[in-house]
Design a protein around this motif. Structure first.
Motif, PDB file in Angstrom:
ATOM      1  N   GLU A  11      40.759  49.526  50.234  1.00 30.08           N
ATOM      2  CA  GLU A  11      40.675  50.454  51.366  1.00 30.08           C
ATOM      3  C   GLU A  11      40.901  49.730  52.693  1.00 30.08           C
ATOM      4  O   GLU A  11      40.257  48.730  53.005  1.00 30.08           O
ATOM      5  N   GLY A  12      41.854  50.212  53.471  1.00 31.30           N
ATOM      6  CA  GLY A  12      42.135  49.639  54.779  1.00 31.30           C
ATOM      7  C   GLY A  12      43.005  48.397  54.748  1.00 31.30           C
ATOM      8  O   GLY A  12      43.328  47.833  55.807  1.00 31.30           O
ATOM      9  N   ALA A  13      43.417  47.962  53.562  1.00 29.03           N
ATOM     10  CA  ALA A  13      44.240  46.755  53.460  1.00 29.03           C
ATOM     11  C   ALA A  13      45.713  47.082  53.656  1.00 29.03           C
ATOM     12  O   ALA A  13      46.160  48.204  53.410  1.00 29.03           O
ATOM     13  N   SER A  14      46.472  46.098  54.112  1.00 34.86           N
ATOM     14  CA  SER A  14      47.917  46.267  54.257  1.00 34.86           C
ATOM     15  C   SER A  14      48.669  45.481  53.192  1.00 34.86           C
ATOM     16  O   SER A  14      49.893  45.593  53.084  1.00 34.86           O
ATOM     17  N   GLY A  15      47.941  44.691  52.408  1.00 28.44           N
ATOM     18  CA  GLY A  15      48.558  43.924  51.332  1.00 28.44           C
ATOM     19  C   GLY A  15      47.543  43.580  50.264  1.00 28.44           C
ATOM     20  O   GLY A  15      46.334  43.578  50.525  1.00 28.44           O
ATOM     21  N   VAL A  16      48.030  43.311  49.064  1.00 27.37           N
ATOM     22  CA  VAL A  16      47.154  43.004  47.931  1.00 27.37           C
ATOM     23  C   VAL A  16      47.735  41.839  47.141  1.00 27.37           C
ATOM     24  O   VAL A  16      48.951  41.757  46.919  1.00 27.37           O
ATOM     25  N   VAL A  17      46.870  40.917  46.725  1.00 30.09           N
ATOM     26  CA  VAL A  17      47.250  39.830  45.826  1.00 30.09           C
ATOM     27  C   VAL A  17      46.409  39.952  44.565  1.00 30.09           C
ATOM     28  O   VAL A  17      45.181  40.085  44.650  1.00 30.09           O
ATOM     29  N   ASN A  18      47.040  39.896  43.401  1.00 33.30           N
ATOM     30  CA  ASN A  18      46.300  39.927  42.147  1.00 33.30           C
ATOM     31  C   ASN A  18      46.425  38.581  41.448  1.00 33.30           C
ATOM     32  O   ASN A  18      47.490  38.205  40.972  1.00 33.30           O
ATOM     33  N   LEU A  19      45.317  37.850  41.394  1.00 26.67           N
ATOM     34  CA  LEU A  19      45.259  36.544  40.746  1.00 26.67           C
ATOM     35  C   LEU A  19      44.372  36.560  39.510  1.00 26.67           C
ATOM     36  O   LEU A  19      44.142  35.512  38.899  1.00 26.67           O
ATOM     37  N   VAL A  20      43.876  37.720  39.133  1.00 29.21           N
ATOM     38  CA  VAL A  20      42.919  37.808  38.034  1.00 29.21           C
ATOM     39  C   VAL A  20      43.575  37.394  36.727  1.00 29.21           C
ATOM     40  O   VAL A  20      44.662  37.872  36.374  1.00 29.21           O
ATOM     41  N   GLY A  21      42.915  36.512  36.007  1.00 32.88           N
ATOM     42  CA  GLY A  21      43.451  36.089  34.722  1.00 32.88           C
ATOM     43  C   GLY A  21      42.484  35.163  34.007  1.00 32.88           C
ATOM     44  O   GLY A  21      41.620  34.542  34.624  1.00 32.88           O
ATOM     45  N   VAL A  22      42.624  35.097  32.703  1.00 32.26           N
ATOM     46  CA  VAL A  22      41.844  34.179  31.880  1.00 32.26           C
ATOM     47  C   VAL A  22      42.794  33.484  30.913  1.00 32.26           C
ATOM     48  O   VAL A  22      43.811  34.045  30.502  1.00 32.26           O
ATOM     49  N   LEU A  23      42.448  32.253  30.538  1.00 31.88           N
ATOM     50  CA  LEU A  23      43.244  31.515  29.562  1.00 31.88           C
ATOM     51  C   LEU A  23      42.722  31.717  28.149  1.00 31.88           C
ATOM     52  O   LEU A  23      43.455  31.532  27.185  1.00 31.88           O
ATOM     53  N   ALA A  24      41.440  32.084  28.055  1.00 31.53           N
ATOM     54  CA  ALA A  24      40.831  32.340  26.749  1.00 31.53           C
ATOM     55  C   ALA A  24      39.971  33.588  26.854  1.00 31.53           C
ATOM     56  O   ALA A  24      39.298  33.806  27.866  1.00 31.53           O
ATOM     57  N   GLU A  25      39.996  34.402  25.832  1.00 32.26           N
ATOM     58  CA  GLU A  25      39.260  35.656  25.847  1.00 32.26           C
ATOM     59  C   GLU A  25      37.787  35.455  25.511  1.00 32.26           C
ATOM     60  O   GLU A  25      37.414  34.529  24.784  1.00 32.26           O
ATOM     61  N   GLY A  26      36.962  36.342  26.051  1.00 36.53           N
ATOM     62  CA  GLY A  26      35.543  36.310  25.754  1.00 36.53           C
ATOM     63  C   GLY A  26      34.903  37.644  26.087  1.00 36.53           C
ATOM     64  O   GLY A  26      34.851  38.040  27.252  1.00 36.53           O
ATOM     65  N   GLY A  27      34.446  38.375  25.072  1.00 35.45           N
ATOM     66  CA  GLY A  27      33.817  39.676  25.292  1.00 35.45           C
ATOM     67  C   GLY A  27      34.775  40.651  25.943  1.00 35.45           C
ATOM     68  O   GLY A  27      35.914  40.821  25.521  1.00 35.45           O
ATOM     69  N   ARG A  28      34.321  41.279  27.039  1.00 37.31           N
ATOM     70  CA  ARG A  28      35.152  42.238  27.752  1.00 37.31           C
ATOM     71  C   ARG A  28      36.225  41.574  28.598  1.00 37.31           C
ATOM     72  O   ARG A  28      37.147  42.237  29.058  1.00 37.31           O
ATOM     73  N   GLN A  29      36.080  40.284  28.787  1.00 32.94           N
ATOM     74  CA  GLN A  29      37.075  39.550  29.569  1.00 32.94           C
ATOM     75  C   GLN A  29      38.231  39.142  28.648  1.00 32.94           C
ATOM     76  O   GLN A  29      38.373  37.982  28.256  1.00 32.94           O
TER      77      GLN A  29
END
Length: 322
Positions: free
Chosen positions: A71-89
């Motif tokens: 909300e209110g942003a003019s730009g977005v960066v998505n860096l979310v990531g995992v190298l190994a899975e665990g549960g909901r991640q």
């Protein structure tokens, strides 16, 4: 001088995220860091002047949480990531569904500048679930925001990286280091600071809209060469033992089983072993750092500054002469 633009960085409290937040703040942008655990990222506030860097609690699996973050942003960066899975991640929820949720929220908010940080090797045809999920995330982002920019880095190095530090630490105790598949796989490591510079450049260069860039450093190395470099820099003579990928798959399965225990992260997974069987270098016809006006740092210039902590006689002890 502060700019009017506010940029939301998802995953800004992570290894690469800290470099991105610093680069954006230095360029004068106001930065909103969207993180699951903002209380663990209070040090990010000092990367800008008072009030320039905000922290907000966000769970990308909860759409309303993502909507509040943009909300209110003019730009977005998505860096979310995992190298190994665990549960909901897991790969599907973070790399694919999470990227889609972020892009759709940005589109709904009228934001047309989205930077999706993916990975070299992302492909729906890959045998790796990690690579598949990265490709799904790219497709979802471009479908929602056609003017988005996709950045695909090779392995990323920097003070707190999970590659050179892991093997440097391993060399302190292990009598040997493994060379899966003979250590022939090739990598083109890229400095985290250069990835951050690419994010900033992609925001500010209109020519980057709708484009995909593969990010690699100036050198290409085999896995064996990287292992030998680590041993030389830490002054630890160790055997480099060639192992077939099949043994690596068994080791990956064992580490995954150990990771069932609380707070245990696997050093190796079967999916990572699948990825290791393919080169991780910039494609010949791909746009890269040079197209964004960036001259990349070398492994040799940066990595020794932090591998010294693993040196045989301490970080201030000179390396032995070969």
């Amino acid at each position: 001088m502060l700019r009017d633009e506010l940029i939301t960085v998802f995953g800004g409290s992570g290894f690469v995220g800290r470099h991105v937040v610093r680069a954006l703040a230095k360029a004068g942008y106001r930065v909103r860091v969207a993180s699951r655990r903002p209380h663990l990222a209070q040090d990010l506030r000092v990367m800008g002047v008072v009030g320039q860097v905000q922290l907000v609690q966000t769970n990308i699996r909860v759409p309303s949480s993502v909507e509040r973050a943009v909300e209110g942003a003019s730009g977005v960066v998505n860096l979310v990531g995992v190298l190994a899975e665990g549960g909901r991640q897991n790969f599907a929820s973070l790399h694919a569904a999470g990227a889609e949720a972020i892009a759709k929220a940005a589109a709904t908010a009228g934001i047309n500048r989205v930077i999706q940080v993916s990975a070299i090797g992302a492909s729906a045809e890959s045998a790796s679930r990690y690579a598949q999920s990265k490709a799904q995330g790219e497709s979802a982002v471009m479908a929602a925001v056609p003017t988005a920019t996709v950045l695909r880095p090779s392995i990323i190095f920097g003070t707190d990286d999970g590659f050179f530090n892991m093997f440097g630490s391993m060399a302190r105790f292990a009598p040997s280091l493994p060379l899966f598949g003979g250590g022939k796989s090739r990598f083109q490591p890229v400095f985290a600071g250069d990835v951050a510079a690419a994010v900033l450049a992609a925001f500010e260069d209109n020519a980057a809209r709708g484009e995909t860039y593969e990010l690699g450093g100036p050198g290409v190395y085999s896995f064996k060469e990287l292992m030998q470099f680590i041993l030389d820099e830490t002054d630890r003579p160790r055997f480099l033992v060639p192992l077939p990928y099949s043994i690596g798959m068994v080791m990956g399965m064992m580490f995954e089983m150990l990771a069932i225990l609380p707070f245990v992260q696997p050093m190796l997974t079967r999916d990572q072993m699948i990825q290791l069987q393919s080169d991780n270098v910039v494609s010949d016809d791909a746009k890269g750092l040079a197209d964004l006006g960036i001259t990349p740092e070398t492994v040799e210039a940066i990595v020794p500054t932090y591998l010294g902590r693993y040196r045989r006689h301490g970080q201030f002890h000179e390396k032995s002469e070969a």
